[in-house]
Design a protein around this motif. Structure first.
Motif, short mmCIF file in Angstrom:
data_model
loop_
_atom_site.label_atom_id
_atom_site.label_comp_id
_atom_site.label_asym_id
_atom_site.label_seq_id
_atom_site.Cartn_x
_atom_site.Cartn_y
_atom_site.Cartn_z
N MET A 127 0.86 -1.18 0.00
CA MET A 127 0.00 0.00 0.00
C MET A 127 0.89 1.23 0.00
SD MET A 127 -1.81 1.51 3.32
CE MET A 127 -2.02 3.27 3.50
N VAL A 128 0.57 2.18 -0.86
CA VAL A 128 1.37 3.40 -0.94
C VAL A 128 0.55 4.57 -0.41
CG1 VAL A 128 2.66 4.94 -2.46
CG2 VAL A 128 2.66 2.49 -2.89
N GLU B 294 9.07 11.12 -2.48
CA GLU B 294 9.66 9.82 -2.82
C GLU B 294 9.04 9.33 -4.11
OE1 GLU B 294 8.82 6.73 0.06
OE2 GLU B 294 9.23 5.15 -1.39
N ARG B 295 9.90 9.03 -5.07
CA ARG B 295 9.43 8.37 -6.28
C ARG B 295 9.59 6.86 -6.02
NH1 ARG B 295 9.84 9.90 -12.07
NH2 ARG B 295 10.71 11.87 -11.35
N CYS B 296 8.52 6.10 -6.20
CA CYS B 296 8.61 4.67 -5.93
C CYS B 296 7.90 3.87 -7.00
CB CYS B 296 8.04 4.34 -4.55
SG CYS B 296 6.28 4.64 -4.39
N SER B 297 8.26 2.60 -7.09
CA SER B 297 7.54 1.71 -7.98
C SER B 297 6.62 0.85 -7.12
CB SER B 297 8.52 0.84 -8.77
OG SER B 297 9.31 0.08 -7.88
N TRP C 121 14.00 -1.01 5.32
CA TRP C 121 13.18 -2.07 4.72
C TRP C 121 11.81 -1.48 4.39
CZ3 TRP C 121 13.79 -7.58 7.28
CH2 TRP C 121 15.11 -8.03 7.06
N ASP C 122 11.19 -2.02 3.34
CA ASP C 122 9.86 -1.52 2.98
C ASP C 122 8.85 -1.94 4.05
OD1 ASP C 122 8.26 -3.99 2.13
OD2 ASP C 122 10.10 -4.24 0.95
N PRO C 123 7.65 -1.33 4.04
CA PRO C 123 6.69 -1.57 5.12
C PRO C 123 6.28 -3.05 5.28
CG PRO C 123 5.97 0.27 3.75
CD PRO C 123 7.19 -0.28 3.11
N GLN C 124 6.06 -3.76 4.18
CA GLN C 124 5.64 -5.16 4.30
C GLN C 124 6.73 -6.00 4.94
OE1 GLN C 124 4.51 -5.23 0.01
NE2 GLN C 124 2.96 -6.72 0.66
N ARG C 125 7.95 -5.76 4.51
CA ARG C 125 9.08 -6.53 5.01
C ARG C 125 9.33 -6.20 6.48
NH1 ARG C 125 15.13 -6.55 2.29
NH2 ARG C 125 15.73 -8.62 3.05
N THR C 126 9.24 -4.90 6.82
CA THR C 126 9.42 -4.46 8.20
C THR C 126 8.38 -5.13 9.10
OG1 THR C 126 10.21 -2.31 7.43
CG2 THR C 126 9.47 -2.42 9.71
N ALA C 127 7.13 -5.09 8.66
CA ALA C 127 6.05 -5.65 9.48
C ALA C 127 6.23 -7.16 9.64
CB ALA C 127 4.69 -5.34 8.84
N SER C 128 6.65 -7.80 8.58
CA SER C 128 6.83 -9.24 8.63
C SER C 128 7.94 -9.60 9.64
CB SER C 128 7.14 -9.74 7.22
OG SER C 128 7.82 -10.93 7.25
N GLN D 289 6.48 -2.39 -2.72
CA GLN D 289 6.78 -0.97 -2.87
C GLN D 289 8.28 -0.76 -2.81
OE1 GLN D 289 4.95 1.65 0.05
NE2 GLN D 289 6.38 3.29 -0.43
N LYS D 290 8.82 -0.10 -3.83
CA LYS D 290 10.27 0.04 -3.90
C LYS D 290 10.66 1.50 -4.14
CE LYS D 290 13.99 -2.44 -6.00
NZ LYS D 290 14.32 -2.82 -7.35
#
Ligand code: FAD
Ligand code: AMP
Lengths: 312, 255
Positions: free
Chosen positions: A109-110, A132-135, B92-99, B216-217
């Protein structure tokens, strides 16, 4: 199809939803999702912003807002309607509902997007002081849009109403509203036409009295910086900034505030900013529209006196 | 009560935020570090709840080894235990952090017993994804409400207060529960000298984080557009009052 989650409270739609609908309308075919029977009357208002279908969900659990139940509705709508993207408001409720849906769907989720690119999104960080530019790699894109990033452009259509059946676990009402006290009418920090704020430079809790007098003489309210709340001089409800309140008055008068970026993001939507500071190099001064260089303890009462003098 | 608080180490920029040349991070060469004010309040709330109801608080972070500083800060305020999930090479991205956080919590609870309450900040100061706490709550199968500005512990449940646009809402949340806290719930204390000394002796448990990257990257950070306006200096000291009131009249706020 882009599905927009309509944010409403007991049938009153939030203006942020108009922006979400308008943002979606630039991206493709728009459907809307309303949660709870109270929202059934919103079809016309929704269609003003271009949504061609309104999916209505009703369940006894949905009489009032509940984060888990609303999140579950969005997750089920995602599965049964198959949108390419779900858009919600970047408000407390919108971000919360989408996070629940994202967790249930195990999708990214963004939050707080300000721009949709062909292969990327731009979102805000630090409450708006950094981008932030993100994919986003996902079967369904879950996105909330930042406050005031998209104009609420009208594009009226005639919308079809479609009831959507969901199965809600009664356990989802486990975090429920037990009590609700509606806000009293009147000027609040976020809606006041004039805000007179004080920072550490005010020096004490009592030092706010002249700021209050100036605010009152202009029909405004008093605000403050986090330094002031941390010192216990004012209540946190008066704090302007990233972790306080975002304001958008006709004029913001910042007295003895240095203008740290976390304060600035809360004040930058003000139409005009006047900084009163002893330091001509202070960030608040260099970013403001107007400034007075001097001791606020002398300048503020002088302004109030001048207002009274002109009014006779 | 057993309470866990999750905090994130973030830089504390002053007047402006500078970005590194590769666009991947904030240039922290001249910056101190902190945690979000929401999280400072979550720590304070945990300490106050323990003072009132007894029990023990734990603070947890996923971050670089230097995040030890934020853990010890929490310890200096009265949090008994600290857990670090060390990572290298950026957020770390949110999903990875939460995991990673939920796996670590399951792990800790299997040996030390369940937490009655897990506190998060409403959103992290830097990335502001508004989701790590919610994802962790779902992974653990516990209820979560965000934006909380008041917690009252009752038999088996919490009354959690939040301020919405419409007014005040009070949620009843059964324990074990998760809450996202907002600044304003309390006024965080400052560490005492004794607290600071004691925090140096707290053993920080290290748990190797696990988690697959999410969808999300980060591509690049960019400065927010700033409106540049040349500041009009209306004067110096109280003599400027007349020019200020002229301006207020001109922009139409003096009625
Ligand atoms: C994640 C995060 C979130 C934050 N959120 C917020 C937020 O929501 N809101 C917020 O405000 N801050 C926030 N902060 C804190 C912020 O970084 C600053 O520390 C804070 O805004 C400073 O407050 P100040 O300007 O009152 O104090 P200072 O920075 O100490 O500035 C005081 C100013 O007063 C001037 N001054 C002194 N005496 C006088 C006088 N007699 N007359 C006139 N001028 C005088 C000085 O020149 C100086 O410019 C946050 C920080 C972080 C890290
Ligand atoms: N790296 C981390 N370590 C520990 N807690 C975190 C971390 N990132 C986020 N959190 C917690 O999750 C909350 C929400 O974060 P976010 O989803 O990034 O807005 C924060 O206020 C923290 O309490």
């Amino acid at each position: 199809m882009i599905l927009v989650v309509v944010e409403h409270d007991r049938g009153t739609m939030s203006p942020a939803t108009w922006e979400a609908l308008a943002a979606a309308n630039n991206l493709g075919e728009v459907h809307a999702l309303t949660i709870g029977k109270a929202a059934d009357g919103l079809v016309e208002q929704i269609s003003v912003f271009g949504a061609t279908t309104v999916h209505q969900v009703d369940d006894a659990v949905l009489v009032d807002y509940g984060p888990e139940a609303w999140g579950a509705v969005v997750a089920q709508a995602a599965t049964s309607l198959g949108p390419t993207m779900i858009l919600a408001t970047g408000t407390d409720r919108g971000n919360e509902v989408m996070a629940h849906a994202a967790a249930l769907l195990d999708l990214p989720m963004v939050a707080n997007v300000v721009e949709f690119g062909d292969d990327h999104l731009v979102r805000v960080r630090w409450g708006g002081s950094l981008l932030e530019r993100c994919s986003l790699d996902a079967s369904i894109q879950l996105v909330t849009i930042a406050h005031h990033a998209f104009p609420a452009v009208e594009a009226p259509v005639t919308a079809t109403v479609s009831p959507l059946w969901v199965e809600l676990d009664p356990a989802l009402s486990r975090s429920v509203i037990r009590e609700r006290v509606e806000r009293a009418a009147g000027v609040t920090l976020s809606t006041a036409p004039v805000v007179v704020s004080g920072g550490r430079g005010v020096g004490s809790a009592d030092g706010f009295a002249p700021l209050q007098e100036l605010a009152t003489s202009l029909g405004g309210v008093v605000g403050c910086s986090r330094a002031v709340t941390n010192l216990g001089w004012r209540n946190h409800t008066d704090q302007v900034g990233q972790t306080g309140t975002r304001i958008a008055p006709d004029i913001y008068i910042a007295c003895g505030i240095s203008g740290a970026i976390q304060h600035w993001v809360g004040a930058m939507a003000s139409k005009k900013i006047l900084a009163i500071n002893t330091d001509p190099e202070a960030n608040m001064v260099t970013k403001a529209d107007y400034a007075v260089i001097g001791d606020l303890h002398q300048v503020v009462p002088a302004i109030t006196a001048e207002i009274h003098r002109r009014r006779g | 009560m057993r309470i866990l608080v999750c905090v994130k180490r973030v830089p504390a920029p002053g007047a402006r935020i500078n970005i590194t040349a590769d666009g991947q991070a904030i240039d922290t060469a001249f910056l101190g570090f902190t945690m979000s004010p929401h999280e400072e309040c979550a720590v304070e709330e945990a300490v106050q709840l323990i003072e009132k109801h007894g029990g023990e608080a734990t603070v947890l972070t996923l971050g670089p080894a230097e995040a030890d500083e934020q853990l010890r800060y929490a310890a200096s305020l009265g949090v008994a235990n600290a857990v670090l999930l060390p990572i290298t090479g950026g957020d770390w991205d949110p999903q990875r952090t939460a995991s990673a956080i939920s796996t670590a919590i399951v792990d800790i609870e299997s040996t030390d017993g369940p937490f009655d309450l897990i506190l998060f900040g409403n959103e992290s100061a830097d990335s502001g994804g508004f989701q790590v706490g919610v994802r962790v709550a779902h992974a653990l199968g516990r209820p979560i409400v965000n934006g909380i500005k008041g917690i009252d512990v009752q038999e088996g449940a919490l009354m959690a207060r939040r301020e919405a646009d419409v007014g005040v809402e009070v949620y009843e949340v059964p324990m074990p529960a998760v809450l996202g806290v907002k600044e304003g719930i309390n006024l965080p204390r400052y560490p005492t000298l004794k607290g600071r000394l004691a925090s140096k002796k707290v053993a920080v448990a290290q748990v190797a984080p696990t988690g697959e990257p999410g969808g999300q990257k980060l591509i690049t950070l960019m400065p927010a557009q700033e409106q540049v306006s040349a500041t009009v200096i209306l004067g110096n000291g109280p003599d400027a009052a007349s020019a200020v009131v002229d301006m207020l009249e001109e922009i139409g706020v003096l009625k």
